[in-house]
Write an enzyme that holds these catalytic residues in place. Structure first.
Site, PDB file in Angstrom:
ATOM      1  N   HIS A   1      10.336  -2.152   3.608  1.00 42.22           N
ATOM      2  CA  HIS A   1      11.346  -2.455   2.587  1.00 42.22           C
ATOM      3  C   HIS A   1      11.244  -1.418   1.491  1.00 42.22           C
ATOM      4  CE1 HIS A   1       7.636  -4.668   1.686  1.00 42.22           C
ATOM      5  NE2 HIS A   1       7.902  -4.455   0.409  1.00 42.22           N
TER       6      HIS A   1
ATOM      7  N   HIS B   1      11.957  -0.937  -2.605  1.00 48.64           N
ATOM      8  CA  HIS B   1      12.271  -1.570  -3.891  1.00 48.64           C
ATOM      9  C   HIS B   1      13.229  -0.664  -4.668  1.00 48.64           C
ATOM     10  CE1 HIS B   1       8.600  -4.306  -3.914  1.00 48.64           C
ATOM     11  NE2 HIS B   1       8.194  -3.394  -3.048  1.00 48.64           N
TER      12      HIS B   1
HETATM   13  P1  AMP Z   1       5.401  -5.064  -1.360  1.00 46.33           P
HETATM   14  O1  AMP Z   1       4.262  -5.328  -2.314  1.00 46.33           O
HETATM   15  O2  AMP Z   1       5.935  -3.679  -1.441  1.00 46.33           O
HETATM   16  O3  AMP Z   1       5.079  -5.503   0.051  1.00 46.33           O
HETATM   17  O4  AMP Z   1       6.579  -5.975  -1.892  1.00 46.33           O
HETATM   18  C1  AMP Z   1       6.841  -7.252  -1.458  1.00 46.33           C
HETATM   19  C2  AMP Z   1       7.819  -7.839  -2.429  1.00 46.33           C
HETATM   20  O5  AMP Z   1       8.464  -8.915  -1.816  1.00 46.33           O
HETATM   21  C3  AMP Z   1       7.176  -8.377  -3.715  1.00 46.33           C
HETATM   22  O6  AMP Z   1       7.767  -7.733  -4.827  1.00 46.33           O
HETATM   23  C4  AMP Z   1       7.500  -9.872  -3.671  1.00 46.33           C
HETATM   24  O7  AMP Z   1       7.811 -10.379  -4.951  1.00 46.33           O
HETATM   25  C5  AMP Z   1       8.692  -9.911  -2.761  1.00 46.33           C
HETATM   26  N1  AMP Z   1       8.862 -11.133  -1.989  1.00 46.33           N
HETATM   27  C6  AMP Z   1       7.940 -11.759  -1.226  1.00 46.33           C
HETATM   28  N2  AMP Z   1       8.495 -12.817  -0.602  1.00 46.33           N
HETATM   29  C7  AMP Z   1       9.801 -12.841  -0.978  1.00 46.33           C
HETATM   30  C8  AMP Z   1      10.899 -13.691  -0.687  1.00 46.33           C
HETATM   31  N3  AMP Z   1      10.775 -14.747   0.123  1.00 46.33           N
HETATM   32  N4  AMP Z   1      12.101 -13.415  -1.237  1.00 46.33           N
HETATM   33  C9  AMP Z   1      12.235 -12.355  -2.068  1.00 46.33           C
HETATM   34  N5  AMP Z   1      11.229 -11.509  -2.385  1.00 46.33           N
HETATM   35  C10 AMP Z   1      10.039 -11.758  -1.858  1.00 46.33           C
END
Ligand code: AMP
Ligand code: ZN
Length: 138
Positions: free
Chosen positions: A101, A103
């Site tokens: 993903h 950001h």
């Molecule tokens: P990363 O640390 O790059 O893996 O980012 C994962 C991101 O996903 C974090 O910023 C979380 O807040 C976000 N996240 C985790 N679960 C969900 C969810 N169910 N819906 C939306 N965002 C999520």
């Protein structure tokens, strides 16, 4: 290509509700549940790739223009002054969900620091040794 126990596969497929900003045949873009700033978005490919080393060329070609478009839309729609693109690979790099993903994080002038590091120091020899180690692994 999806992974059964992957939450981002389920969200991208629309099986778990999310605040969706954009959707096409390849991607769903959602608002992060724990936003670093208002409008913090996650670009989720609908196919499962663990991280950037696994994404296919079609995903790779489309993800950056989409990120740019979302950042521009955040500037227009939310009035932010800039935005960060952040993409973590591996737990050591802060990746917590093992589905690739990107950001897109809106930023306002004078707002909190989000992506920062303290500049380190390396000698020219250390730099050359480091560069060689990476070069030789390419
Ligand atoms: P990363 O640390 O790059 O893996 O980012 C994962 C991101 O996903 C974090 O910023 C979380 O807040 C976000 N996240 C985790 N679960 C969900 C969810 N169910 N819906 C939306 N965002 C999520
Ligand atoms: Zn997945």
């Amino acid at each position: 290509m999806r992974k059964d126990d992957c939450i981002f596969c389920k969200i991208a497929a629309g099986e778990i509700p999310s605040a969706t900003v954009y959707e096409d045949e390849r991607f769903r873009v959602i608002l992060d549940l724990g936003p670093a700033q208002k409008g913090h978005m996650l670009i989720l490919p609908k196919d499962h790739f663990a991280d950037v080393t696994e994404i296919d060329s079609v995903t790779a070609v489309h993800v950056l223009p989409l990120a740019a478009r979302l950042g521009a839309a955040a500037k227009k729609g939310l009035g932010c002054d800039g935005f960060n693109l952040v993409q973590n690979n591996g737990p050591a790099a802060g990746q917590t969900v093992m589905h690739f993903h990107m950001h897109v994080i809106p930023r306002w002038d004078g707002g909190p620091e989000i992506v920062a590091w303290t500049p380190g120091e390396q000698t020219a020899e250390e730099r050359e040794e480091t560069a060689a180690a990476i070069r030789e692994a390419l």
